[in-house]
Design an enzyme around this catalytic site. Structure first.
Site, PDB file in Angstrom:
ATOM      1  N   GLY A 199      10.225   5.042  11.051  1.00 32.51           N
ATOM      2  CA  GLY A 199       9.808   5.290   9.678  1.00 32.51           C
ATOM      3  C   GLY A 199       9.858   6.764   9.350  1.00 32.51           C
ATOM      4  N   PRO A 200       9.679   7.106   8.095  1.00 34.27           N
ATOM      5  CA  PRO A 200       9.726   8.514   7.675  1.00 34.27           C
ATOM      6  C   PRO A 200       8.582   9.314   8.297  1.00 34.27           C
ATOM      7  CG  PRO A 200       9.833   7.009   5.790  1.00 34.27           C
ATOM      8  CD  PRO A 200       9.435   6.191   6.973  1.00 34.27           C
ATOM      9  N   PRO A 201       8.673  10.635   8.255  1.00 33.04           N
ATOM     10  CA  PRO A 201       7.581  11.470   8.781  1.00 33.04           C
ATOM     11  C   PRO A 201       6.294  11.260   7.989  1.00 33.04           C
ATOM     12  CG  PRO A 201       9.590  12.767   8.472  1.00 33.04           C
ATOM     13  CD  PRO A 201       9.830  11.449   7.818  1.00 33.04           C
ATOM     14  N   GLY A 202       5.173  11.292   8.690  1.00 31.85           N
ATOM     15  CA  GLY A 202       3.877  11.268   8.026  1.00 31.85           C
ATOM     16  C   GLY A 202       3.355   9.910   7.642  1.00 31.85           C
ATOM     17  N   VAL A 203       3.947   8.812   8.174  1.00 30.69           N
ATOM     18  CA  VAL A 203       3.471   7.478   7.789  1.00 30.69           C
ATOM     19  C   VAL A 203       2.518   6.891   8.832  1.00 30.69           C
ATOM     20  CG1 VAL A 203       5.478   6.958   6.369  1.00 30.69           C
ATOM     21  CG2 VAL A 203       5.523   6.388   8.799  1.00 30.69           C
ATOM     22  N   GLY A 204       2.215   7.630   9.908  1.00 27.03           N
ATOM     23  CA  GLY A 204       1.207   7.181  10.859  1.00 27.03           C
ATOM     24  C   GLY A 204       1.737   6.562  12.134  1.00 27.03           C
ATOM     25  N   LYS A 205       2.974   6.891  12.526  1.00 31.26           N
ATOM     26  CA  LYS A 205       3.546   6.294  13.745  1.00 31.26           C
ATOM     27  C   LYS A 205       2.779   6.739  14.995  1.00 31.26           C
ATOM     28  CE  LYS A 205       7.649   8.030  12.955  1.00 31.26           C
ATOM     29  NZ  LYS A 205       7.391   8.706  11.669  1.00 31.26           N
ATOM     30  N   THR A 206       2.545   8.030  15.101  1.00 28.30           N
ATOM     31  CA  THR A 206       1.862   8.555  16.292  1.00 28.30           C
ATOM     32  C   THR A 206       0.428   8.052  16.372  1.00 28.30           C
ATOM     33  OG1 THR A 206       3.240  10.539  16.243  1.00 28.30           O
ATOM     34  CG2 THR A 206       1.203  10.661  17.507  1.00 28.30           C
TER      35      THR A 206
ATOM     36  N   SER B  58      24.605   0.364  -2.288  1.00 29.44           N
ATOM     37  CA  SER B  58      23.709  -0.374  -3.182  1.00 29.44           C
ATOM     38  C   SER B  58      23.869  -0.016  -4.655  1.00 29.44           C
ATOM     39  CB  SER B  58      22.249  -0.162  -2.762  1.00 29.44           C
ATOM     40  OG  SER B  58      21.892   1.196  -2.872  1.00 29.44           O
TER      41      SER B  58
ATOM     42  N   LYS C  77      12.335   1.208  -3.952  1.00 31.30           N
ATOM     43  CA  LYS C  77      13.108   1.200  -5.192  1.00 31.30           C
ATOM     44  C   LYS C  77      12.295   0.611  -6.349  1.00 31.30           C
ATOM     45  CE  LYS C  77      17.625   1.010  -2.921  1.00 31.30           C
ATOM     46  NZ  LYS C  77      18.852   0.234  -2.693  1.00 31.30           N
TER      47      LYS C  77
END
Length: 790
Positions: free
Chosen positions: A362-369, A685, A728
């Site tokens: 996922g993008p940076p800052g979405v809570g993966k870590t 798309s 989107k």
């Protein structure tokens, strides 16, 4: 003999080649005559010749030549007078000569012996005696230092040299005693300008001094190091004797301790045999040797690993509590949390690693870590992080072989040793940022680590024995799928989408604002944020999929409020609203695409998925006289350019249905443009948006600008599914769009879209491109007149 003597005239004299030295005018020195040709040349002078005491000498370029050729002799030599001649027992001769002048030689052979015609080359006339005197004084000072450093020249030399009254002779005497190569000395001899000769001599002496000072420094340091080593060795030996007298032996104690560890630790058979072998070597080594230190370090690492298998019952997970913790720490992400709790449930039941490697993308800052940390807390396992960003050496994973200087085990083994546990959660962070070089590809080294069938027998290059990694929980994170497919195949991919606006609002209210209030030393009563202010921050001061930038902006506001409170006694608290947020952060930093009020011909609104979420994208087109070609601009990728060509080809195949004549699209070129040309764009798309734009342009029918669309088009007019639907649709809602056309294949994805988005949009799934025209165009295309708008 008389015939030989007749060949020698006042200007033609015997020539004697000399080796490894250069003679200068004014010198008096002995010369050994030993080569056959030189002895014959000496004897040819005879006893009665008027030239018997005068000879020519020059240096040969190659000292190894026994019989040098004419070309191997320098053409500038010296004229010398023999003052003494002594015959030695071995038929060699020793002569004492006084060098008279520098001469230019024309060399030839007479009866196979070297002779030369000479012309005296005097020094140039001295114009500035005082300047030369100063330069010579400086040269003498430098040479005095040179003598002290070289330790090969008699210190009394300067006393003798200074007795000369001729400045040129002083320079010559110094040059003759300079320890340097023959070519440099010969260059000094050939200089006729005394001032220039002094300057050249000074340069040579200065360079030699630098070399000797450096050599002296290195020698001094080496001597000190050697003395220290000898001293340490002496003291160590002395200490050994003292300990032996007292009955104490640290070395034996260390070895006994290592032996005890080998006996008590639950080592594998292979590891125990390796440890015994290394310990046996250590016993035979000198304790202070470098090899002994390396072996001891290896044993410390090998025996410092947790070899004992920890009890399976140690894994004790409360699924309900784990879910509560996930909900408390992470807003939204319902499907992600559901998959994590399933993963934890299997761990709880099996009491062991299930071999599934999760990978959060996922993008940076979405809570993966933070999700990985939550898993570690739920499993009560220790947490360790392996940052893979920029790693390009395979040895970072597998370690270096012991033969390398400074060899160490790989990061996986190092983390296990540091945490002293096999029940460990290791985060493989930024796995898509691994790079490769000539030393191997770390991504493929990870294949063994992440394969449940292989990692129970993982072999680190440094350890040289197998180690079981099957108890370790590996979880990876990445921002994209940009890493090797075999590595991706080892993991279960869990995509974490960017947060929608409502989710960011809740995260800010319940997590970010309380955290920043605490971090900046504020009290809850001293600052408050309205929902409108937070939305203003989200929309116009940050552009991201995660919330890191939002947290930084909130932190910036907190700092400014704190400064304001401390600077004024009258201000006790601040309320941050949509109206005054500009006072803290300045003007809006970003703007989002907004729908326009007036429908226009040749302009369609598409939907784009970006790293920071979603956005509206305009598709514009105009016609220019040409040959029916399509040109697409706006910093587009290859896929988007091909999509433009596909949309145009499908239009051409259906032109008659749209009442567009053949001449209209074969005599004009179509230029399709995507505004904001500095931003790279790619992907298929936008296909139906491009198609709708072309139809609008060729038929003259305006496109409803309250309608946005996304979908890939085929040459048969089919609309294919796309990705990033959630982002989107969020962009469409934010931009004031009323109707959104999506591919029919994405209908199932609508279940994951929050109702807060779906309730504000009329979402229409379609499967055919012609269906799009019925909704997007202001009037029905088949009823329109065959006119065009340019």
């Amino acid at each position: 003999m008389a015939q030989v003597l007749n060949d020698i005239s006042n200007r033609v004299l015997p020539l004697f080649p000399i080796r490894n030295t250069v003679l200068f005018p004014g010198l008096v020195l002995p010369i050994l005559i030993g080569r056959d040709d030189s002895v014959k040349n000496l004897l040819r002078l005879g006893n009665d010749s008027e030239n018997q005491h005068t000879i020519l000498l020059t240096t040969q370029k190659n000292a190894d030549d026994i019989k040098p050729s004419i070309n191997s002799l320098y053409k500038i030599g010296v004229l010398a007078k023999i003052t003494e001649l002594v015959q030695l027992p071995n038929d060699n001769y020793k002569i004492l000569i006084k060098v008279l002048d520098r001469v230019k030689l024309t060399i030839r052979r007479s009866h196979d012996l070297l002779v030369a015609e000479y012309v005296i080359v005097p020094d140039d006339e001295i114009n500035n005696a005082d300047e030369i005197k100063d330069k010579l004084a400086n040269a003498i000072v430098l040479f005095n230092k040179y003598i002290r450093l070289s330790k090969k020249i008699n210190p009394d030399l300067l006393v003798h040299v200074l007795s000369y009254t001729n400045q040129s002779y002083v320079v010559n005497a110094l040059a003759a005693n300079l320890i340097c190569n023959v070519a440099n000395k010969q260059s000094l001899l050939e200089i006729t300008d005394v001032k220039q000769r002094i300057e050249r001599l000074t340069d040579h002496v200065a360079k030699e001094i630098i070399i000797m000072e450096t050599d002296e420094l290195i020698t001094s340091k080496a001597q000190k190091n050697l003395e220290k080593m000898q001293r340490d060795c002496f003291l160590n030996e002395k200490m050994k004797i003292i300990k032996n007298v007292l009955g104490v032996d640290d070395e034996k104690s260390d070895i006994a301790e290592l032996q005890k560890k080998i006996d008590t630790l639950h080592l594998s058979k292979e590891a125990k045999a390796k440890a015994e072998s290394e310990l046996k070597k250590l016993k035979m080594m000198n304790p202070i040797s470098a090899e002994a230190a390396l072996t001891r370090n290896y044993l410390d690492i090998l025996l410092g690993l947790p070899w004992k298998k920890e009890k399976e019952s140690k894994i004790n997970i409360n699924i309900d509590k784990a879910l509560q913790d996930l909900n408390a720490d992470h807003h939204g992400l319902e499907k992600v949390k559901e998959r994590i709790t399933e993963y934890l449930a299997v761990l709880q039941r099996t009491k062991k690693s299930i071999g599934t490697i999760l990978c959060f993308i996922g993008p940076p800052g979405v809570g993966k870590t933070s999700l990985v940390k939550s898993i570690a807390e739920a499993t009560k396992c220790k947490y360790a992080k392996f940052a893979l960003g920029g790693v390009r050496d395979e040895a970072e994973i597998r370690g270096h072989r012991k033969t390398y200087i400074g060899a160490m085990p790989g990061k996986i083994i190092s983390l296990i040793k540091r945490e002293n546990s096999n029940n460990l959660v290791i985060l493989l962070d930024e796995i898509d940022k691994i790079s490769r070089d000539s030393r191997g590809d770390p991504a493929f080294a990870l294949l063994e680590v992440l394969d449940p069938e292989q990692n129970s027998r993982f072999q680190d290059n440094y350890l040289e024995v197998e180690y079981d990694l099957s108890k370790v929980l590996f979880i990876a994170t990445a921002n994209s799928f940009n890493f090797p497919i075999p590595l991706r195949d080892r993991m279960e991919i869990i995509q974490i989408p960017g947060y929608v606006e409502g989710e960011k609002l809740e995260i800010a209210k319940h997590h970010l604002i309380p955290k920043q209030i605490k971090n900046n030393g504020l009290k809850n009563t001293e600052i408050s944020f309205s929902d409108e202010a937070i939305l203003e921050l989200i929309r116009y001061y940050t552009r991201e999929a995660g919330v890191r930038g939002l947290e930084r902006k909130i932190g910036g506001i907190c700092r400014k409020v704190l400064k304001k409170i401390l600077s004024s006694k009258d201000i006790k608290s601040e309320s941050v609203s949509k109206e005054n947020i500009k006072d803290y952060l300045g003007s809006r930093k970003y703007k989002y695409g907004l729908a326009e009020d007036d429908n226009q011909v040749g302009i369609t609104i598409g939907l784009a998925y970006t790293e920071t979420g979603g956005d509206l994208i305009w598709v514009e087109a105009v016609m220019i006289p040409g040959k029916g070609k399509v040109k697409a601009t706006g910093k587009l990728g290859d896929v988007m350019k091909e999509s433009s060509q596909t949309a145009f080809s499908y239009f051409c195949s259906r032109a008659q249905k749209y009442n567009v004549k053949y001449e209209q699209y074969h005599k004009y070129d179509i230029h399709i443009h995507f505004p904001e040309g500095a931003i790279p764009k790619d992907g298929p798309s936008a296909g139906i948006a491009i198609f709708t734009t072309i139809v609008s342009l060729m038929t003259g029918i305006p496109v409803k600008l309250s309608v946005a669309m996304t979908g890939e088009i085929t040459l048969r007019g089919r609309i294919l599914p796309i990705g990033g639907l959630k982002e989107k649709l969020m962009a469409a809602k934010r931009g004031g769009i009323k109707t959104v056309i999506i591919p029919e294949g994405n209908t199932s994805d609508l279940e994951d879209i929050p109702n807060s988005i779906k309730n504000d949009l009329d979402i229409i799934p379609l499967s055919e491109a012609d269906q799009v025209l019925d909704i997007a165009l202001a009037t029905t295309v088949t009823n329109s007149p065959a006119e065009t708008a340019c």
